[in-house]
Design a protein around this motif. Structure first.
Motif, PDB file in Angstrom:
ATOM      1  N   VAL A   7       0.910  -1.022  -0.193  1.00 28.88           N
ATOM      2  CA  VAL A   7       0.088   0.048  -0.067  1.00 28.88           C
ATOM      3  C   VAL A   7       1.053   0.914   0.213  1.00 28.88           C
ATOM      4  CG1 VAL A   7      -1.182   1.546   1.308  1.00 28.88           C
ATOM      5  CG2 VAL A   7      -2.013  -1.057   1.038  1.00 28.88           C
ATOM      6  N   ALA A   8       1.919   1.477   1.214  1.00 31.21           N
ATOM      7  CA  ALA A   8       2.488   2.509   1.108  1.00 31.21           C
ATOM      8  C   ALA A   8       4.364   1.968   1.694  1.00 31.21           C
ATOM      9  CB  ALA A   8       2.181   3.604   2.291  1.00 31.21           C
ATOM     10  N   VAL A   9       5.220   2.687   0.873  1.00 29.58           N
ATOM     11  CA  VAL A   9       6.616   2.150   1.411  1.00 29.58           C
ATOM     12  C   VAL A   9       6.918   3.877   2.170  1.00 29.58           C
ATOM     13  CG1 VAL A   9       7.970   2.513  -0.186  1.00 29.58           C
ATOM     14  CG2 VAL A   9       8.529   1.194   1.578  1.00 29.58           C
ATOM     15  N   ILE A  10       7.659   3.569   3.286  1.00 30.18           N
ATOM     16  CA  ILE A  10       8.683   5.014   3.056  1.00 30.18           C
ATOM     17  C   ILE A  10      10.595   4.717   3.296  1.00 30.18           C
ATOM     18  CG2 ILE A  10       7.951   5.320   6.006  1.00 30.18           C
ATOM     19  CD1 ILE A  10       8.066   8.475   5.596  1.00 30.18           C
ATOM     20  N   SER A  11      10.948   4.843   3.287  1.00 29.55           N
ATOM     21  CA  SER A  11      12.357   4.965   3.105  1.00 29.55           C
ATOM     22  C   SER A  11      13.275   5.422   4.778  1.00 29.55           C
ATOM     23  CB  SER A  11      13.073   5.044   1.860  1.00 29.55           C
ATOM     24  OG  SER A  11      13.094   6.624   2.081  1.00 29.55           O
ATOM     25  N   SER A  12      14.229   5.301   5.336  1.00 29.11           N
ATOM     26  CA  SER A  12      14.746   5.980   6.002  1.00 29.11           C
ATOM     27  C   SER A  12      15.286   6.762   5.844  1.00 29.11           C
ATOM     28  CB  SER A  12      16.068   5.109   6.352  1.00 29.11           C
ATOM     29  OG  SER A  12      17.072   5.219   5.065  1.00 29.11           O
ATOM     30  N   SER A  13      15.805   7.665   4.332  1.00 27.08           N
ATOM     31  CA  SER A  13      15.629   9.229   4.370  1.00 27.08           C
ATOM     32  C   SER A  13      14.320   9.940   4.457  1.00 27.08           C
ATOM     33  CB  SER A  13      16.244   9.036   2.557  1.00 27.08           C
ATOM     34  OG  SER A  13      15.463   9.106   1.440  1.00 27.08           O
ATOM     35  N   GLY A  14      12.857   9.106   4.206  1.00 27.07           N
ATOM     36  CA  GLY A  14      11.330   9.498   4.795  1.00 27.07           C
ATOM     37  C   GLY A  14      11.314   9.827   3.175  1.00 27.07           C
ATOM     38  N   ALA A  15      11.878   9.768   2.070  1.00 28.92           N
ATOM     39  CA  ALA A  15      11.050   9.265   0.429  1.00 28.92           C
ATOM     40  C   ALA A  15      10.002   8.284   0.977  1.00 28.92           C
ATOM     41  CB  ALA A  15      11.839   8.721  -0.340  1.00 28.92           C
ATOM     42  N   THR A  16       8.310   8.283  -0.295  1.00 25.27           N
ATOM     43  CA  THR A  16       7.048   7.670   0.141  1.00 25.27           C
ATOM     44  C   THR A  16       7.652   7.703  -1.434  1.00 25.27           C
ATOM     45  OG1 THR A  16       6.301   9.832   0.254  1.00 25.27           O
ATOM     46  CG2 THR A  16       6.244   8.497   2.327  1.00 25.27           C
ATOM     47  N   ASN A  17       6.375   6.302  -0.856  1.00 26.82           N
ATOM     48  CA  ASN A  17       5.904   6.057  -2.148  1.00 26.82           C
ATOM     49  C   ASN A  17       4.424   5.315  -2.081  1.00 26.82           C
ATOM     50  OD1 ASN A  17       5.581   5.205  -5.197  1.00 26.82           O
ATOM     51  ND2 ASN A  17       6.810   3.943  -5.265  1.00 26.82           N
ATOM     52  N   TYR A  18       3.572   5.067  -2.957  1.00 31.24           N
ATOM     53  CA  TYR A  18       1.858   4.896  -2.809  1.00 31.24           C
ATOM     54  C   TYR A  18       1.344   3.643  -4.040  1.00 31.24           C
ATOM     55  CZ  TYR A  18       1.863   8.597   1.043  1.00 31.24           C
ATOM     56  OH  TYR A  18       2.522   9.020   2.484  1.00 31.24           O
ATOM     57  N   VAL A  19       0.698   2.743  -3.477  1.00 34.29           N
ATOM     58  CA  VAL A  19      -0.124   1.913  -4.716  1.00 34.29           C
ATOM     59  C   VAL A  19      -1.092   2.763  -5.209  1.00 34.29           C
ATOM     60  CG1 VAL A  19      -1.670   1.450  -3.189  1.00 34.29           C
ATOM     61  CG2 VAL A  19      -1.159   0.425  -5.389  1.00 34.29           C
ATOM     62  N   ASP A  20      -1.342   2.962  -6.886  1.00 35.10           N
ATOM     63  CA  ASP A  20      -1.497   4.194  -7.305  1.00 35.10           C
ATOM     64  C   ASP A  20      -3.247   4.514  -6.425  1.00 35.10           C
ATOM     65  OD1 ASP A  20      -1.073   4.069 -10.773  1.00 35.10           O
ATOM     66  OD2 ASP A  20      -0.137   4.475  -9.049  1.00 35.10           O
ATOM     67  N   SER A  21      -4.147   3.283  -6.240  1.00 34.34           N
ATOM     68  CA  SER A  21      -5.249   3.830  -5.627  1.00 34.34           C
ATOM     69  C   SER A  21      -5.460   4.297  -4.318  1.00 34.34           C
ATOM     70  CB  SER A  21      -6.212   2.086  -5.010  1.00 34.34           C
ATOM     71  OG  SER A  21      -5.191   1.539  -4.378  1.00 34.34           O
ATOM     72  N   VAL A  22      -4.552   4.335  -3.389  1.00 38.82           N
ATOM     73  CA  VAL A  22      -4.760   4.930  -2.567  1.00 38.82           C
ATOM     74  C   VAL A  22      -4.048   6.620  -2.154  1.00 38.82           C
ATOM     75  CG1 VAL A  22      -4.596   3.214  -1.314  1.00 38.82           C
ATOM     76  CG2 VAL A  22      -2.412   4.129  -1.581  1.00 38.82           C
ATOM     77  N   LYS A  23      -3.409   6.998  -3.800  1.00 36.22           N
ATOM     78  CA  LYS A  23      -2.352   8.364  -3.815  1.00 36.22           C
ATOM     79  C   LYS A  23      -3.773   9.043  -3.496  1.00 36.22           C
ATOM     80  CE  LYS A  23       1.131   6.290  -6.793  1.00 36.22           C
ATOM     81  NZ  LYS A  23       1.911   6.942  -8.492  1.00 36.22           N
ATOM     82  N   GLY A  24      -3.182  10.143  -3.072  1.00 33.91           N
ATOM     83  CA  GLY A  24      -3.600  11.690  -2.206  1.00 33.91           C
ATOM     84  C   GLY A  24      -4.827  11.317  -0.828  1.00 33.91           C
ATOM     85  N   ARG A  25      -5.276   9.744  -0.720  1.00 36.82           N
ATOM     86  CA  ARG A  25      -6.048   9.648   0.300  1.00 36.82           C
ATOM     87  C   ARG A  25      -5.434   9.332   1.710  1.00 36.82           C
ATOM     88  NH1 ARG A  25      -9.217   5.673  -0.148  1.00 36.82           N
ATOM     89  NH2 ARG A  25      -8.377   4.850  -1.724  1.00 36.82           N
ATOM     90  N   PHE A  26      -4.275   8.240   0.941  1.00 40.66           N
ATOM     91  CA  PHE A  26      -3.624   7.986   2.599  1.00 40.66           C
ATOM     92  C   PHE A  26      -2.191   8.486   3.189  1.00 40.66           C
ATOM     93  CE2 PHE A  26      -5.400   3.198   2.356  1.00 40.66           C
ATOM     94  CZ  PHE A  26      -6.813   3.468   2.505  1.00 40.66           C
TER      95      PHE A  26
END
Length: 121
Positions: free
Chosen positions: A48-67
């Motif tokens: 669903v979502a991931v955050i790296s040790s540096s704080g970079a984030t990535n989301y699955v398209d279906s939750v972008k803007g909501r999660f």
């Protein structure tokens, strides 16, 4: 021994919000990536979502803007703020943390026990 404890799941109406929390405890040296996965009934587990040790984030398209995923390294915690929830968000949510334990060499992937999120009117 490293343990993860999740909290924050529950039943919410469509359009509502929930915040999931995952707290790590034990002999921990450092954290790497932290993420949230979910698995709906009859479907494979998905990231669903991931955050790296540096704080970079990535989301699955279906939750972008909501999660929103965030981390508090001082509290050994990763959070998932979920807004504008939809019925299709219904699933068991799992946290996954890549941790370097203090007592053994290497980086290992640890999973939470899962928490049920149900979006229904």
């Amino acid at each position: 021994q490293v343990q993860l404890v999740e909290s924050g799941g529950g039943l919410v109406q469509p359009g509502g919000s929930l915040r999931l929390s995952c707290a790590a405890s034990g002999s921990i040296s450092s954290f790497r990536a932290m993420g949230w996965y979910r698995q709906a009934t009859g479907k494979p587990r998905e990231l669903v979502a991931v955050i790296s040790s540096s704080g970079a984030t990535n989301y699955v398209d279906s939750v972008k803007g909501r999660f929103t995923i965030s981390r508090d390294n001082a509290k050994n915690t990763v959070l998932l703020q979920m807004n504008s929830l939809k019925p299709e968000d219904t699933a068991v949510y799992y946290c996954n943390l890549d941790i370097r334990p203090a007592s053994i060499r290497g980086i290992y992937s640890y999973w939470g026990q899962g928490t049920q999120v149900t979006v229904s009117s």
